[in-house]
Design an enzyme around this catalytic site. Structure first.
Site, short mmCIF file in Angstrom:
data_model
loop_
_atom_site.label_atom_id
_atom_site.label_comp_id
_atom_site.label_asym_id
_atom_site.label_seq_id
_atom_site.Cartn_x
_atom_site.Cartn_y
_atom_site.Cartn_z
N CYS A 194 -2.20 -2.91 21.84
CA CYS A 194 -1.27 -3.80 22.57
C CYS A 194 0.17 -3.42 22.25
O CYS A 194 1.04 -3.36 23.12
CB CYS A 194 -1.49 -5.26 22.18
SG CYS A 194 -3.15 -5.88 22.43
N ASP B 76 3.64 0.11 -21.42
CA ASP B 76 4.59 0.27 -22.51
C ASP B 76 4.33 -0.88 -23.48
O ASP B 76 3.92 -1.96 -23.06
CB ASP B 76 6.02 0.15 -22.00
CG ASP B 76 6.49 1.45 -21.37
OD1 ASP B 76 6.03 2.50 -21.80
OD2 ASP B 76 7.30 1.38 -20.45
N CYS C 143 -4.27 -6.44 18.91
CA CYS C 143 -4.64 -5.17 18.29
C CYS C 143 -3.50 -4.19 18.47
O CYS C 143 -2.57 -4.43 19.25
CB CYS C 143 -5.96 -4.61 18.86
SG CYS C 143 -5.79 -3.86 20.47
#
Length: 741
Positions: free
Chosen positions: A59, A436, A56
Site C-alpha cells: 500500500c 564493564d 501492508c
C-alpha cells in the site's frame, strides 16, 4: 549490525590513570523508505502526514508512486510501519494533498510537531461502506431462499460489490496508473471476473470479506502504531511559569530555556529542567522504565512527562519542547520503526517476485488447460481468479514489520530504546553479554578503604597522591581526593602532570618525580615490591584495587580502594541467564583478586582482568572467535573501541545522555541493568513470532494453492484465507505489546 556498520557507543570500565576517550563518529547505512527515495537531508523541511488505511507495505509503495506522479511533488516517502508520509512539494495545499491521497484509497491528515488527535486516526467512510455492502450482500443471500426474482438478487449483489469495492477499485486504478501491482488490483480483477462468469454471490462475498479484512487489519495495525503515539500524550500541553511574583499558564511551545516552571504535587512535568528549589518524589517510569519514584531536590534533573508525586518544585527549563528526552525518544523510535530488519528486507524481495510470478501462472491457468481440452473455459477462469486472490502476499509481507513495531513500542514504554529492527534481531540472537565493571556492574563511585604506610607517614603519602590525582577525572582519583578532603590533607606544589594510560599517573612534586598507579607500573621500572607483596595480595583478595605511591627508587605507601556492587546487578544477571544468554562476561582493568570477588558476588560466568583499553577489544574479539554473538554493555562514557567491536552496543543512562541516546544500538534509559533481561526476552519472543508468522503465511498460501486444482477452494474461501491469515499474523504480533517486563 552489519560488518560495515558498527555503531560506536561508549561505556565505562576505567583503567586507573587513563585520559577520557572521545566518542567515535557514527554512520548508519540501514535502508529506510526515505533512503530509497532520497537522502533524508532533503526531507528536513518536508511536511508530514498521517496516513490511515495502509495495511501492508505494498500500500505504501503504491501511494508513494501515485504521489510521485504529481508534477508539484518533488520528493515523497511513505512508511508503512509508522503510517507516515513525508512530502516535499510546491504549490499544493493540505486539502489538495489529502485529496490526492484519498484518490489512492487512503485517508490523510497533516501532523504538526509530531502531534495528532484521535479523530484524525479514524476512517469512518470506509467503515460505513463496508457495513452497507454487508447489508446488501445479506439481503441478496437471504432472498435466494425465497421467491425473490433472480434479477433483484443480482442487483443486490451488484450494489454490494460497487459500494464495498468502490475504494479498492479506485485504489487499483491509481496503482495500475503508477505502475504498481498491489492487492487492490488483484482483488478488483477477481471480483470483476466473478461477475463476468455470473458468480455474483461469490463476487459480492469477495468484495465484502476484503473490505472487512482491510478494516480489521487497519485497526489492528493502528493499535501497534499507537504504542508509540501514546508517548506523545505523556507531557502536558501547558506549564505554570513564574512571571515576577505571579504565575501564568503558558503553552509549552511558548516556554523558553531559562524560564522557571512551578510543578505542583500530582502534576506532570511539562518540560525537561533542573530543580531550583523544593523536595519531591518523582515517578519517571514513562521515560526510564523505573518502577520506583526517585527523590528530587535542588540541582537534580527532571524529565518532561514524569509525575511529581508529593512536594512542589520550581524547575528551570533546560530544553525546548521539541528537544526534551521524551521528544527524542519518540523521534528515535519512529526512525527505528522505519529501518528494515534483514528478515523484512528478504521477505519484501521475495514478495516482489512472488506476486508477478503467481499472476503469470494465473493467466497460464486461464488460457492453456482449456486450449488443451482439459476442461471448460469457465472452470479454468474461476481457478485463475482464485490463484489471483492467493497471489496477495499480505500476511507474509506484514509478518515482520508489525512484530518489530510492536516489540519496539513495548520496549520504549518500558524504558528501553531499540534503534531498529536489525538491532532487535541482533539482541534476540545474542549468546554472550560483556559488561564493564566500574559504573555498570558496580556503582562506579569507589571509596578509599585503607592507607598502608610507615608509621606517621600516612598524611605525607596521601598528600603526594592527592597532588598527582588532582588533574585526573578517573573515579579512583576522585575517591582519593574525597578521602583527602575528609582528612583535611592539602595538596603539595606539583607540575609536569602526565597520564600513563592503563597504568597510572606521574607528576613532579617539590622537584622530584612521583608515581601513583598499579603495582605493574613500579615493577616495570625495576622497583622491588617484595616488602609490600603480602599486603598487596591480601588486600586484592578482599576485592580492593591497589594504588601504589612512590618515586623512582622505592614505594612509599599504598592506598586500597573498593567499589560497591549495584543492587540490581545480581538480579539482572540472573534474569539474563534465565532468558537463555549462555555466557555473562565481565571486563575490567582491575586486578585478578578484585575481578574474582566481583564476579563471585554478581554471578558472572567469566571475567577478563587487568585489561588495557585495547585488551578489551581483544577480549570481545576472542568471544566472537569462539562463535558467540556478543553484546557490550556500558554507561555511555568510555570504551568506544570495545563497543564498536561488539555485535551490539548497549548504553545505560541514556535519558540524561544525549550522546548515548544518539549513538548506541540499544539504550537503557535508566542508569541500571533492570530492563536488560526484558530487552533480551522481548527480542527473542519477537524473533519467535516473526518465524511463526512467516511459516504460517507460507503454509496457508501453499494449502490454498493445492486446494485450487481439485476444485475444493471457492473464491470467497480464497479471500478468507488471505485476509484471515493477515489478521492472525497481526494479532499474533500484537502479543508483543502486552508482554510484561
Amino acid at each position: 549490525m552489519s560488518e560495515d556498520e558498527k555503531k560506536n557507543t561508549c561505556c565505562s570500565d576505567h583503567h586507573h590513570g587513563h585520559s577520557d576517550m572521545k566518542l567515535l563518529p557514527v554512520i548508519g547505512n540501514e535502508e529506510t523508505a526515505a533512503a530509497r527515495a532520497i537522502s533524508m537531508d532533503h526531507f528536513s523541511e518536508a511536511a508530514v502526514y498521517r496516513i490511515i488505511g495502509m495495511d501492508c507495505s505494498s500500500c505504501a509503495k503504491s501511494l508513494e508512486k501515485h504521489m510521485r506522479s504529481i508534477k508539484a511533488v518533488q520528493e515523497v516517502s511513505v512508511n508503512f510501519s509508522t503510517g507516515k508520509m513525508q512530502i516535499v512539494q510546491e504549490g499544493l495545499s493540505d486539502e489538495a494533498i489529502v485529496s490526492e491521497v484519498a484518490k489512492a484509497g487512503y485517508a490523510a491528515s497533516p501532523l504538526s510537531k509530531g502531534k495528532t488527535n484521535k479523530a484524525e486516526q479514524k476512517d469512518g467512510v470506509g467503515t460505513k461502506l463496508a457495513v452497507i455492502s454487508g447489508i446488501l450482500l445479506a439481503l441478496g443471500f437471504l432472498g435466494s431462499f425465497t421467491s425473490v426474482p433472480e434479477g433483484i438478487l443480482i442487483v443486490c449483489y451488484a450494489l454490494s460489490m460497487i459500494i464495498g469495492g468502490y475504494r479498492p477499485a479506485r485504489s487499483a486504478f491509481y496503482a495500475i496508473k503508477s505502475g504498481s501491482l498491489d492487492m487492490n488490483v488483484l482483488m478488483s480483477v477477481a471480483a470483476i471476473g466473478a461477475a463476468m462468469i455470473g458468480e455474483w454471490l461469490e463476487g459480492a462475498t469477495v468484495v465484502w470479506l476484503f473490505a472487512i479484512g482491510n478494516w480489521l487489519q487497519t485497526n489492528s495495525i493502528e493499535k501497534t502504531r499507537d504504542s508509540i503515539r501514546t508517548l506523545m500524550d505523556l507531557a502536558p500541553a501547558e506549564a505554570w511559569v513564574k512571571q515576577g511574583v505571579s504565575m501564568a499558564r503558558v503553552s509549552v511551545e511558548d516556554v523558553r530555556i531559562g524560564d522557571i516552571m512551578v510543578v505542583k504535587p500530582g502534576e506532570k512535568v511539562p518540560l525537561d529542567g533542573e530543580v531550583l528549589s523544593g523536595i519531591s518524589s518523582v515517578n519517571q517510569a514513562p521515560i526510564t522504565g523505573e518502577s520506583i519514584p526517585v527523590d528530587k531536590l535542588a540541582g537534580d534533573f527532571v524529565f518532561a512527562g514524569s509525575v511529581n508525586e508529593s512536594g512542589s518544585l520550581e524547575v528551570k527549563v533546560t530544553r525546548l519542547v521539541e528537544d526534551t528526552a521524551i521528544a527524542k525518544i519518540i523521534h528515535l523510535v519512529e526512525e527505528a520503526q522505519e529501518k528494515k530488519a534483514p528478515t523484512q528486507a528478504f521477505v519484501d524481495k521475495f514478495a516482489a517476485w512472488y506476486t508477478p510470478i503467481v499472476l503469470v501462472l494465473a493467466l497460464l491457468v486461464i488460457v492453456f488447460p482449456p486450449l488443451l481440452g482439459w476442461g471448460t473455459w469457465g472452470d479454468w477462469f474461476y481457478k485463475g481468479l482464485e490463484l489471483l486472490v492467493v497471489a496477495c502476499p499480505c500476511a507474509l509481507v506484514i509478518s515482520t514489520p508489525v512484530a518489530i513495531v510492536s516489540a519496539i513500542g513495548n520496549a520504549a514504554r518500558n524504558g528501553v530504546l531499540i534503534k531498529g529492527g536489525a538491532f532487535l534481531e541482533k539482541a534476540g540472537a545474542i549468546t554472550a553479554i560483556a559488561f564493564d565493571k566500574t559504573g555498570t556492574l558496580t556503582e562506579g563511585k569507589p571509596q578509599v578503604s585503607r592507607i598502608v604506610a610507615p608509621f606517621g607517614k600516612e598524611d605525607e603519602v596521601l598528600a603526594i597522591a592527592r597532588t598527582i590525582e588532582e588533574h585526573s577525572r578517573h573515579p579512583i582519583a576522585q575517591a582519593i581526593l574525597t578521602y583527602a578532603d575528609g582528612k583535611k590533607v592539602a595538596s603539595l606544589a606539583g607540575k609536569d602532570f602526565r597520564v600513563l594510560v592503563g597504568k597510572g599517573a606521574e607528576a613532579t612534586v617539590e622537584g622530584q618525580t612521583y608515581y601513583a598507579g598499579k603495582p605493574g607500573l613500579f615493577a616495570e621500572q625495576g622497583i622491588s615490591l617484595a616488602a609490600w607483596a603480602d599486603q598487596i595480595e591480601s588486600l586484592q583478595k578482599e576485592g580492593n584495587t591497589i594504588v601504589l605511591i612512590g618515586n623512582a627508587r622505592s614505594v612509599l605507601g599504598l592506598i586500597a580502594v573498593a567499589d560497591t556492587i549495584r543492587d540490581i546487578s545480581v538480579s539482572a544477571i540472573g534474569g539474563l541467564k534465565a532468558a537463555g544468554v549462555d555466557e555473562i562476561v565481565m571486563l575490567t582493568g582491575d586486578n585478578e583478586g578484585t575481578a574474582a570477588k566481583v564476579a563471585k558476588q554478581t554471578g558472572v560466568s567469566r571475567y577478563f582482568a587487568e585489561l588495557l583499553p585495547e585488551d578489551k577489544v581483544a577480549a570481545i574479539q576472542k568471544l566472537q572467535q569462539e562463535g558467540k554473538s556478543v553484546a557490550m554493555v556500558g554507561d555511555g562514557i568510555n570504551d568506544a573501541p570495545a563497543l564498536a567491536t561488539a555485535d551490539l552496543g548497549i548504553a545505560m543512562g541514556g535519558a540524561g545522555t544525549d550522546t548515548a541516546m544518539e549513538t548506541a544500538d540499544i539504550v537503557l534509559m535508566a542508569d541500571n541493568l533492570e530492563k536488560l533481561p526484558h530487552t533480551v526476552n522481548i527480542s527473542r519472543k519477537a524473533l519467535r513470532i516473526i518465524q511463526q508468522n512467516i511459516w504460517f503465511s507460507i503454509i496457508v498460501k501453499l494449502a490454498a494453492l493445492i486446494l485450487i486444482f481439485p476444485g475444493w477452494l471457492t473464491l470467497w474461501l480464497a479471500v478468507l484465507s488471505d485476509t484471515g491469515a493477515a489478521l492472525i499474523v497481526i494479532l499474533n504480533s500484537m502479543r508483543l505489546l502486552r508482554m510484561k517486563s
